[in-house]
Design an enzyme around this catalytic site. Structure first.
Site, PDB file in Angstrom:
ATOM      1  N   ASP A 253       0.850  -1.195   0.000  1.00  0.00           N
ATOM      2  CA  ASP A 253       0.000   0.000   0.000  1.00  0.00           C
ATOM      3  C   ASP A 253       0.891   1.253   0.000  1.00  0.00           C
ATOM      4  O   ASP A 253       1.795   1.374   0.837  1.00  0.00           O
ATOM      5  CB  ASP A 253      -0.861  -0.047   1.280  1.00  0.00           C
ATOM      6  CG  ASP A 253      -1.980   0.975   1.299  1.00  0.00           C
ATOM      7  OD1 ASP A 253      -2.425   1.380   0.217  1.00  0.00           O
ATOM      8  OD2 ASP A 253      -2.420   1.336   2.410  1.00  0.00           O
TER       9      ASP A 253
ATOM     10  N   ASP B  10       2.920   5.054  -5.473  1.00  0.00           N
ATOM     11  CA  ASP B  10       2.144   6.279  -5.263  1.00  0.00           C
ATOM     12  C   ASP B  10       3.028   7.501  -5.476  1.00  0.00           C
ATOM     13  O   ASP B  10       3.701   7.971  -4.566  1.00  0.00           O
ATOM     14  CB  ASP B  10       1.550   6.285  -3.848  1.00  0.00           C
ATOM     15  CG  ASP B  10       0.704   7.526  -3.605  1.00  0.00           C
ATOM     16  OD1 ASP B  10       0.598   8.372  -4.520  1.00  0.00           O
ATOM     17  OD2 ASP B  10       0.155   7.650  -2.492  1.00  0.00           O
TER      18      ASP B  10
ATOM     19  N   SER C 106     -12.829   4.577   4.737  1.00  0.00           N
ATOM     20  CA  SER C 106     -13.442   4.217   6.019  1.00  0.00           C
ATOM     21  C   SER C 106     -14.653   5.106   6.294  1.00  0.00           C
ATOM     22  O   SER C 106     -14.702   6.272   5.877  1.00  0.00           O
ATOM     23  CB  SER C 106     -12.419   4.340   7.157  1.00  0.00           C
ATOM     24  OG  SER C 106     -11.628   3.172   7.202  1.00  0.00           O
TER      25      SER C 106
ATOM     26  N   ASN D 131     -10.267   0.506  -0.140  1.00  0.00           N
ATOM     27  CA  ASN D 131      -9.257   0.400   0.934  1.00  0.00           C
ATOM     28  C   ASN D 131      -9.830   0.809   2.291  1.00  0.00           C
ATOM     29  O   ASN D 131     -10.374   1.912   2.429  1.00  0.00           O
ATOM     30  CB  ASN D 131      -8.092   1.355   0.645  1.00  0.00           C
ATOM     31  CG  ASN D 131      -7.189   0.849  -0.455  1.00  0.00           C
ATOM     32  OD1 ASN D 131      -7.520  -0.090  -1.165  1.00  0.00           O
ATOM     33  ND2 ASN D 131      -6.037   1.475  -0.598  1.00  0.00           N
TER      34      ASN D 131
ATOM     35  N   ASP E 212      -8.736   0.905   6.397  1.00  0.00           N
ATOM     36  CA  ASP E 212      -7.783   0.735   7.487  1.00  0.00           C
ATOM     37  C   ASP E 212      -8.332   1.353   8.776  1.00  0.00           C
ATOM     38  O   ASP E 212      -8.469   0.693   9.806  1.00  0.00           O
ATOM     39  CB  ASP E 212      -6.443   1.389   7.114  1.00  0.00           C
ATOM     40  CG  ASP E 212      -5.367   1.139   8.155  1.00  0.00           C
ATOM     41  OD1 ASP E 212      -5.615   0.377   9.115  1.00  0.00           O
ATOM     42  OD2 ASP E 212      -4.258   1.691   8.027  1.00  0.00           O
TER      43      ASP E 212
ATOM     44  N   GLY F 270      -8.928   5.706   1.252  1.00  0.00           N
ATOM     45  CA  GLY F 270      -9.561   6.582   2.238  1.00  0.00           C
ATOM     46  C   GLY F 270     -11.046   6.340   2.374  1.00  0.00           C
ATOM     47  O   GLY F 270     -11.836   7.279   2.492  1.00  0.00           O
TER      48      GLY F 270
HETATM   49  P1  13P Z   1      -8.889   4.875   5.594  1.00  0.00           P
HETATM   50  O1  13P Z   1      -7.973   5.698   6.420  1.00  0.00           O
HETATM   51  O2  13P Z   1     -10.116   5.638   5.205  1.00  0.00           O
HETATM   52  O3  13P Z   1      -9.228   3.568   6.220  1.00  0.00           O
HETATM   53  O4  13P Z   1      -8.126   4.546   4.206  1.00  0.00           O
HETATM   54  C1  13P Z   1      -7.170   3.521   4.160  1.00  0.00           C
HETATM   55  C2  13P Z   1      -6.389   3.531   2.886  1.00  0.00           C
HETATM   56  O5  13P Z   1      -6.698   4.191   1.931  1.00  0.00           O
HETATM   57  C3  13P Z   1      -5.203   2.681   2.858  1.00  0.00           C
HETATM   58  O6  13P Z   1      -4.477   2.867   1.675  1.00  0.00           O
HETATM   59  O1  G3H Z   2      -3.352   4.920   3.649  1.00  0.00           O
HETATM   60  C1  G3H Z   2      -2.675   4.612   4.613  1.00  0.00           C
HETATM   61  C2  G3H Z   2      -3.005   3.445   5.474  1.00  0.00           C
HETATM   62  O2  G3H Z   2      -4.064   3.748   6.332  1.00  0.00           O
HETATM   63  C3  G3H Z   2      -1.785   2.941   6.169  1.00  0.00           C
HETATM   64  O3  G3H Z   2      -1.477   3.725   7.269  1.00  0.00           O
HETATM   65  O4  G3H Z   2       0.919   4.212   6.894  1.00  0.00           O
HETATM   66  O5  G3H Z   2      -0.113   4.411   9.183  1.00  0.00           O
HETATM   67  O6  G3H Z   2       0.271   2.157   8.148  1.00  0.00           O
HETATM   68  P1  G3H Z   2       0.011   3.634   7.921  1.00  0.00           P
HETATM   69 ZN    ZN Z   3      -4.549   4.841   0.891  1.00  0.00          ZN
END
Ligand code: 13P
Ligand code: G3H
Ligand code: ZN
Length: 311
Positions: free
Chosen positions: A82, A104, A216, A256, A258, A214
């Site tokens: 990612d 990215d 969530s 995605n 997270d 993004g």
């Molecule tokens: P969220 O922060 O909205 O969960 O997005 C996660 C994401 O895009 C990881 O690449």
């Molecule tokens: O888009 C980013 C993800 O939520 C990963 O987050 O870089 O804190 O592991 P992180």
């Molecule tokens: Zn992301």
């Protein structure tokens, strides 16, 4: 089933009008919670590892955890990097067994984005690995990079054909109003994704898988629980799930998530420790936390992504 790329998953998702969940993993309980839900619901799965997660958990541990998930569930699982921020990081993950990487370069110029993405694509395709790229900039925090709302920018549909043709990337993340992290929109506002941009991209790139970062939804009951049990999260709301369902029915094949897993896990741990202040056995608070992640992923698969039963 072993580790797979996302090619077949995306083809079926595009045709079937649903999306695959790409969930971020950082440790054993997160991998277990996600894969138990996907295994029971027979949902194809993308487990994704950020640069920060890889630094935290170690490449080999993560590979072995994902191997264990495959052995336990017999699911098709794609292991994805990612937000790769350099050719070298993508190369390391490709050489180390990942089946998919994201490069990215969305914060760089169009020409620089194309040049580095093409370099990664050439290396990855030679090894049978697929590549996600990004055009447009999301607001929010990912790893140590913070992008303010003013510096974020929607994807320009008129750029996408040239970008995909010149880079040869396999999927494209676009910016249509989502943002990273738990603080996306002010409470009381009405978030509205730019479906007009998605439609225009879809017209210009027929049958091409689009990715939404993004995504969530920041469930308010979890934020409330975190704050009830000693947390101090400022008010914020996420992406409405009905808009994600709509995106999944269109060209978006990968969504995605997270932050929602972090919220579920943290709310559970805070609640458990507040109610059991004498507990000091990690198994006692990580077991319900793992169950909370499983429930969150089951909800996303069934009620948002629509990929249950598609494995
Ligand atoms: P969220 O922060 O909205 O969960 O997005 C996660 C994401 O895009 C990881 O690449
Ligand atoms: O888009 C980013 C993800 O939520 C990963 O987050 O870089 O804190 O592991 P992180
Ligand atoms: Zn992301």
């Amino acid at each position: 089933m072993g580790l797979v790329t996302s090619t077949e998953m995306f083809k079926k998702a595009y045709e079937g009008g649903y999306a695959i969940g790409a969930f971020n993993v950082n440790n054993m309980e997160i991998v277990q919670g996600i894969t138990e839900a996907a295994g029971e619901l027979r949902a194809p799965l993308i487990l994704q590892v950020s640069k920060g997660a890889r630094a935290y958990a170690n490449h080999t541990y993560l590979m072995k955890l994902v191997e264990a998930a495959i052995a336990e569930t017999d699911l098709p699982i794609c292991l994805h990097l990612d937000h790769g921020d350099s050719f070298e990081l993508c190369k390391d993950c490709i050489d180390g067994g990942f089946t998919s990487v994201m490069i990215d370069m969305s914060s760089k110029s169009f020409e620089e984005n194309i040049a580095v993405t093409k370099q990664v694509v050439d290396y990855a395709h030679d090894k049978g690995v697929v590549v996600e790229a990004e055009l447009g900039t999301l607001a929010g925090i990912e790893d140590e990079v913070v992008v303010s709302a003013e510096d974020s920018s929607y994807t320009r549909p008129e750029d996408v054909e040239e970008f995909v043709t010149r880079t040869g990337c396999d999927s494209l993340a676009i910016a249509i109003g989502t943002s990273h992290g738990a603080y996306k929109f002010k409470p009381g506002t009405k978030p509205q994704l730019r479906f007009d941009i998605l439609e225009e991209v879809e017209k210009r790139l027929p049958n091409f898988p689009i990715v939404l970062h993004g995504a969530s939804s920041v469930p308010q009951d979890f934020v409330a629980k975190i704050n009830e049990f000693g947390g101090n999260m400022p008010g914020a709301i996420g992406v409405p799930e009905d808009q994600l369902r709509k995106a999944a029915s269109m060209a978006v094949c990968k969504i995605n998530i997270d932050s929602d897993l972090r919220l579920a896990m943290t709310a559970s741990i805070r609640e458990h420790l507040a109610n059991n202040p004498a507990d000091f056995d990690p198994r006692q608070y990580l077991k319900p936390a793992r169950a909370a992640i499983k429930a969150m992923v089951a909800h996303k698969i069934t009620d948002v992504l629509g990929c249950n039963g598609k494995a």
